[in-house]
Write a protein that holds these residues in place. Structure first.
Motif, PDB file in Angstrom:
ATOM      1  N   THR A   1     130.268   2.647  24.449  1.00  0.00           N
ATOM      2  CA  THR A   1     129.984   2.571  25.900  1.00  0.00           C
ATOM      3  C   THR A   1     129.225   1.433  26.218  1.00  0.00           C
ATOM      4  O   THR A   1     129.069   0.831  27.283  1.00  0.00           O
ATOM      5  N   GLY A   2     128.395   1.202  24.854  1.00  0.00           N
ATOM      6  CA  GLY A   2     127.357  -0.177  25.273  1.00  0.00           C
ATOM      7  C   GLY A   2     125.926   0.320  25.498  1.00  0.00           C
ATOM      8  O   GLY A   2     125.134  -0.575  25.883  1.00  0.00           O
ATOM      9  N   SER A   3     126.007   1.724  25.584  1.00  0.00           N
ATOM     10  CA  SER A   3     124.393   2.032  26.376  1.00  0.00           C
ATOM     11  C   SER A   3     123.464   1.783  25.320  1.00  0.00           C
ATOM     12  O   SER A   3     122.380   1.453  25.695  1.00  0.00           O
ATOM     13  N   THR A   4     123.592   2.121  23.987  1.00  0.00           N
ATOM     14  CA  THR A   4     122.462   1.697  23.075  1.00  0.00           C
ATOM     15  C   THR A   4     122.133   0.223  22.995  1.00  0.00           C
ATOM     16  O   THR A   4     120.857  -0.167  22.963  1.00  0.00           O
ATOM     17  N   LEU A   5     123.057  -0.633  22.791  1.00  0.00           N
ATOM     18  CA  LEU A   5     122.953  -2.068  23.174  1.00  0.00           C
ATOM     19  C   LEU A   5     122.195  -2.356  24.478  1.00  0.00           C
ATOM     20  O   LEU A   5     121.202  -3.350  24.352  1.00  0.00           O
ATOM     21  N   HIS A   6     122.783  -1.962  25.401  1.00  0.00           N
ATOM     22  CA  HIS A   6     122.077  -2.248  26.904  1.00  0.00           C
ATOM     23  C   HIS A   6     120.479  -1.662  26.724  1.00  0.00           C
ATOM     24  O   HIS A   6     119.529  -2.436  27.169  1.00  0.00           O
ATOM     25  N   GLU A   7     120.176  -0.642  26.338  1.00  0.00           N
ATOM     26  CA  GLU A   7     118.809  -0.254  26.253  1.00  0.00           C
ATOM     27  C   GLU A   7     117.953  -1.120  25.375  1.00  0.00           C
ATOM     28  O   GLU A   7     116.672  -1.516  25.913  1.00  0.00           O
ATOM     29  N   CYS A   8     118.467  -1.405  24.308  1.00  0.00           N
ATOM     30  CA  CYS A   8     117.666  -2.419  23.457  1.00  0.00           C
ATOM     31  C   CYS A   8     117.591  -3.639  23.967  1.00  0.00           C
ATOM     32  O   CYS A   8     116.480  -4.307  23.857  1.00  0.00           O
ATOM     33  N   ALA A   9     118.592  -4.128  24.527  1.00  0.00           N
ATOM     34  CA  ALA A   9     118.758  -5.524  25.290  1.00  0.00           C
ATOM     35  C   ALA A   9     117.581  -5.492  26.528  1.00  0.00           C
ATOM     36  O   ALA A   9     116.946  -6.398  26.581  1.00  0.00           O
ATOM     37  N   VAL A  10     117.506  -4.300  27.221  1.00  0.00           N
ATOM     38  CA  VAL A  10     116.619  -4.345  28.240  1.00  0.00           C
ATOM     39  C   VAL A  10     115.002  -4.679  27.468  1.00  0.00           C
ATOM     40  O   VAL A  10     114.088  -5.213  28.169  1.00  0.00           O
ATOM     41  N   VAL A  11     114.807  -3.845  26.629  1.00  0.00           N
ATOM     42  CA  VAL A  11     113.634  -3.915  25.995  1.00  0.00           C
ATOM     43  C   VAL A  11     113.335  -5.416  25.738  1.00  0.00           C
ATOM     44  O   VAL A  11     112.006  -5.693  25.881  1.00  0.00           O
ATOM     45  N   LEU A  12     114.085  -6.069  25.125  1.00  0.00           N
ATOM     46  CA  LEU A  12     114.053  -7.525  24.592  1.00  0.00           C
ATOM     47  C   LEU A  12     113.804  -8.328  25.815  1.00  0.00           C
ATOM     48  O   LEU A  12     112.781  -9.347  25.766  1.00  0.00           O
ATOM     49  N   ARG A  13     114.334  -8.206  26.727  1.00  0.00           N
ATOM     50  CA  ARG A  13     114.492  -9.205  28.020  1.00  0.00           C
ATOM     51  C   ARG A  13     112.932  -8.907  28.790  1.00  0.00           C
ATOM     52  O   ARG A  13     112.361  -9.643  29.003  1.00  0.00           O
ATOM     53  N   LYS A  14     112.797  -7.504  28.764  1.00  0.00           N
ATOM     54  CA  LYS A  14     111.489  -7.119  29.496  1.00  0.00           C
ATOM     55  C   LYS A  14     110.200  -7.951  28.557  1.00  0.00           C
ATOM     56  O   LYS A  14     109.072  -8.226  29.258  1.00  0.00           O
ATOM     57  N   ALA A  15     110.477  -7.879  27.254  1.00  0.00           N
ATOM     58  CA  ALA A  15     109.337  -8.634  26.397  1.00  0.00           C
ATOM     59  C   ALA A  15     109.309 -10.130  26.296  1.00  0.00           C
ATOM     60  O   ALA A  15     108.519 -10.808  25.633  1.00  0.00           O
ATOM     61  N   GLY A  16     110.377 -10.938  26.999  1.00  0.00           N
ATOM     62  CA  GLY A  16     110.232 -12.185  27.195  1.00  0.00           C
ATOM     63  C   GLY A  16     111.567 -13.046  26.348  1.00  0.00           C
ATOM     64  O   GLY A  16     111.359 -14.024  26.349  1.00  0.00           O
ATOM     65  N   ALA A  17     112.271 -12.253  25.690  1.00  0.00           N
ATOM     66  CA  ALA A  17     113.271 -13.061  25.035  1.00  0.00           C
ATOM     67  C   ALA A  17     114.186 -13.963  26.105  1.00  0.00           C
ATOM     68  O   ALA A  17     114.304 -13.488  27.379  1.00  0.00           O
ATOM     69  N   GLU A  18     114.363 -14.990  25.618  1.00  0.00           N
ATOM     70  CA  GLU A  18     115.092 -16.090  26.385  1.00  0.00           C
ATOM     71  C   GLU A  18     116.574 -15.355  26.386  1.00  0.00           C
ATOM     72  O   GLU A  18     117.108 -15.518  27.643  1.00  0.00           O
ATOM     73  N   SER A  19     117.481 -15.059  25.729  1.00  0.00           N
ATOM     74  CA  SER A  19     118.685 -14.529  25.743  1.00  0.00           C
ATOM     75  C   SER A  19     118.881 -13.290  24.472  1.00  0.00           C
ATOM     76  O   SER A  19     118.257 -13.363  23.670  1.00  0.00           O
ATOM     77  N   VAL A  20     119.598 -12.471  24.917  1.00  0.00           N
ATOM     78  CA  VAL A  20     120.018 -11.442  24.110  1.00  0.00           C
ATOM     79  C   VAL A  20     121.546 -11.179  24.204  1.00  0.00           C
ATOM     80  O   VAL A  20     122.401 -10.922  25.160  1.00  0.00           O
ATOM     81  N   ARG A  21     122.242 -11.394  22.844  1.00  0.00           N
ATOM     82  CA  ARG A  21     123.494 -11.200  22.747  1.00  0.00           C
ATOM     83  C   ARG A  21     123.845 -10.068  21.759  1.00  0.00           C
ATOM     84  O   ARG A  21     122.964  -9.595  20.849  1.00  0.00           O
ATOM     85  N   ALA A  22     125.166  -9.775  21.722  1.00  0.00           N
ATOM     86  CA  ALA A  22     125.379  -8.447  20.648  1.00  0.00           C
ATOM     87  C   ALA A  22     126.544  -8.643  19.666  1.00  0.00           C
ATOM     88  O   ALA A  22     127.510  -9.121  20.269  1.00  0.00           O
ATOM     89  N   ILE A  23     126.347  -8.108  18.862  1.00  0.00           N
ATOM     90  CA  ILE A  23     127.666  -7.983  17.661  1.00  0.00           C
ATOM     91  C   ILE A  23     127.756  -6.490  17.324  1.00  0.00           C
ATOM     92  O   ILE A  23     126.828  -5.974  17.051  1.00  0.00           O
ATOM     93  N   THR A  24     128.870  -6.100  17.036  1.00  0.00           N
ATOM     94  CA  THR A  24     128.993  -4.611  16.355  1.00  0.00           C
ATOM     95  C   THR A  24     130.260  -4.905  15.289  1.00  0.00           C
ATOM     96  O   THR A  24     131.000  -5.814  15.422  1.00  0.00           O
ATOM     97  N   VAL A  25     130.430  -3.944  14.370  1.00  0.00           N
ATOM     98  CA  VAL A  25     131.285  -4.243  13.373  1.00  0.00           C
ATOM     99  C   VAL A  25     132.715  -3.474  13.955  1.00  0.00           C
ATOM    100  O   VAL A  25     133.727  -3.839  13.472  1.00  0.00           O
ATOM    101  N   ALA A  26     132.489  -2.310  14.511  1.00  0.00           N
ATOM    102  CA  ALA A  26     133.581  -1.580  15.138  1.00  0.00           C
ATOM    103  C   ALA A  26     133.447  -1.121  16.564  1.00  0.00           C
ATOM    104  O   ALA A  26     132.279  -1.198  17.245  1.00  0.00           O
ATOM    105  N   ARG A  27     134.447  -0.734  17.256  1.00  0.00           N
ATOM    106  CA  ARG A  27     134.575  -0.354  18.403  1.00  0.00           C
ATOM    107  C   ARG A  27     135.030   1.034  18.622  1.00  0.00           C
ATOM    108  O   ARG A  27     136.105   1.360  17.725  1.00  0.00           O
ATOM    109  N   GLY A  28     134.369   2.078  19.057  1.00  0.00           N
ATOM    110  CA  GLY A  28     134.794   3.591  18.928  1.00  0.00           C
ATOM    111  C   GLY A  28     135.229   3.872  20.315  1.00  0.00           C
ATOM    112  O   GLY A  28     135.118   3.806  21.260  1.00  0.00           O
TER     113      GLY A  28
END
Length: 125
Positions: A98-125
């Motif tokens: 669903t992307g919920s794990t990646l979303h939560e991690c991205a929120v942490v990184l953006r709140k900490a000041g990351a300029e951009s956060v993109r994501a890659i995965t190996v599989a889709r379930g």
């Protein structure tokens, strides 16, 4: 890593999605971290282990999207002394459902000041 959506901006680091320490002891390894190291070796982009999983959450496989988001709320935090301000990061996880794990991690990184956060995965379930 060759996708234009990933390479449009230079990548400063690859960030593996963390497991809770207890879950990592159960498995013996973090598959996202192993994949991140493999990608880093082939791309010369460093791995930045800057997120920690603070909550031992139930496995996400049995939940729908809203339950997954609730299960992961506040489960992740930035590790002490992690410098992410102004960085262009790529989160890496093994499976995207669903992307919920990646979303939560991205929120942490953006709140900490990351300029951009993109994501890659190996599989889709």
């Amino acid at each position: 890593m060759r996708d234009d959506r990933i390479t449009a901006t230079p990548v400063d680091a690859i960030v593996p999605v963390p497991l809770h320490p207890a879950r990592q002891r159960e498995r013996g390894f973090n598959q996202a971290e192993a994949l991140a190291k493999w990608v880093a070796k082939r791309t010369a982009i460093p791995v930045l282990d800057c997120i920690e999983r603070r909550s031992y959450t139930l496995t996400q496989t049995q939940f729908d999207r809203s339950e997954r988001m609730r299960n992961l709320r506040n489960a992740f935090a930035l590790r002490k002394n992690s410098a992410v301000v102004g960085k262009n990061l790529v989160l890496l996880d093994d499976v995207l459902t669903t992307g919920s794990t990646l979303h939560e991690c991205a929120v942490v990184l953006r709140k900490a000041g990351a300029e951009s956060v993109r994501a890659i995965t190996v599989a889709r379930g």
